[in-house]
Structures are given as C-alpha cells and as structure tokens.
Design a protein around this motif. Structure first.
Motif, short mmCIF file in Angstrom:
data_model
loop_
_atom_site.label_atom_id
_atom_site.label_comp_id
_atom_site.label_asym_id
_atom_site.label_seq_id
_atom_site.Cartn_x
_atom_site.Cartn_y
_atom_site.Cartn_z
N THR A 1 3.04 94.30 35.81
CA THR A 1 4.09 94.04 36.78
C THR A 1 4.66 92.65 36.50
N PRO A 2 5.92 92.41 36.87
CA PRO A 2 6.49 91.09 36.62
C PRO A 2 5.65 89.96 37.21
N LYS A 3 5.05 90.21 38.37
CA LYS A 3 4.27 89.18 39.05
C LYS A 3 3.07 88.72 38.22
N PHE A 4 2.45 89.66 37.49
CA PHE A 4 1.23 89.33 36.76
C PHE A 4 1.37 89.34 35.24
N ALA A 5 2.50 89.81 34.72
CA ALA A 5 2.65 89.97 33.27
C ALA A 5 2.52 88.65 32.51
#
Length: 172
Positions: free
Chosen positions: A8-12
């Motif tokens: 996900t963008p939050k964790f990538a």
C-alpha cells in the motif's frame, strides 16, 4: 509457505530497499525483465519509485518469509481503456535467487489471480522469455500460449531472445 500481501502507498516506502535488492538480484541472475546487468542501485530505485508511485493503477504483491523479508514480487496492471474493463496484465514476477524452488512464484501468481478476480478482471495476459522457468510455471497454472515473438529483446551477451505470450481466462 510465504506470506503474500499487497503493498500500500502508506507502507511501500519502508520496503523500497528490499525491492531494490530483489530487482538487482534477479537482473544479475539473468532474468528477462526489461533490464540488463549490471544494474545500478539508482536504476533499480528509479524503477521502484515509478511503480510505487502508481499503486492506484497497479497492484504490487510481495512474498515475505517468516521473518518478514521480501522474497519475491509480482505486479498486476489492470487495463485502463474503457473497452477492456475485464483485462489485466501480469508483470515482473521476481523471485530472489536464494528463495527459488520453494513455491514462491506459484504463490505470487495465484495471489495475483485472486487479486484480479477481486477487481472484476477475468482475462490475464503475460509474456516471458522462451525457455525460462517461468514458461513452465505459467503452463502449469493453466496459461495458454498465444504465440512466440522472435528476437523480442536483447540478452546481456548482445544476442536476442524470443518471447512467449500467454493468456488465462479466470472463472467469474
């Protein structure tokens, strides 16, 4: 068995270095995935920066070992055109050389198929270098060969290789 998850963008961004290392490893091992060795960290980083910035238009699935380290990845890229809402492309199936022959590629492909179904995609396409291990994997998973394109891309030694194009229809 590996744990498969979608980035996900939050964790990538926390996985960026591991993804760079994965890409550099498979390119150095001779994988036919658009790049030629030797690959720099900057080239690998630029590739992943672009892919990770596009997570609203693609899914990047990763396989993690028990310690949470990335062992492989695959991308699912849904077709964007209005007349192709049922189609997606499988791209860049990568498995670290130290993690091969453990079912990671198969697990990633099955997860990509499940992701495609969840997005309403029922037709998948992909291509691979003729003779590579991926060719047998895709056939084993039920992908149908469309044909062979000769001299499709360059190898590290300057010769050219053929590519095999496949598709698979997923049940609704």
């Amino acid at each position: 068995m590996p744990r498969i998850e979608a980035l996900t963008p939050k964790f990538a961004t926390k996985d960026r270095f591991a993804l760079i290392e994965l890409l550099m490893d498979v390119v150095e091992a001779g994988a036919a995935i658009s790049f030629l060795p030797p690959m720099t960290e900057g080239e690998a980083g630029a590739f992943w920066d672009k892919a990770l910035s596009d997570l609203s238009h693609r899914s990047i699935l990763v396989a993690r070992d028990a310690a949470g380290r990335i062992q492989g990845s695959v991308q699912l890229i849904p077709a964007a055109m209005p007349n192709q809402p049922h189609r997606a492309e499988i791209a860049k199936l990568l498995v670290h050389t130290k993690a091969r022959r453990k079912g990671i590629g198969r697990a990633l492909m099955l997860a990509a198929e499940a992701e495609a179904k969840s997005l309403g995609r029922t037709l998948l396409t992909l291509d691979t270098r003729r003779g590579d291990d991926g060719e047998a994997l895709y056939r084993n998973l039920g992908y149908v060969e469309v044909g062979i394109i000769p001299r499709y891309a360059k190898n590290a030694d300057g010769s050219f290789h053929d590519t095999v194009v496949f598709y698979k229809e997923l049940g609704a």
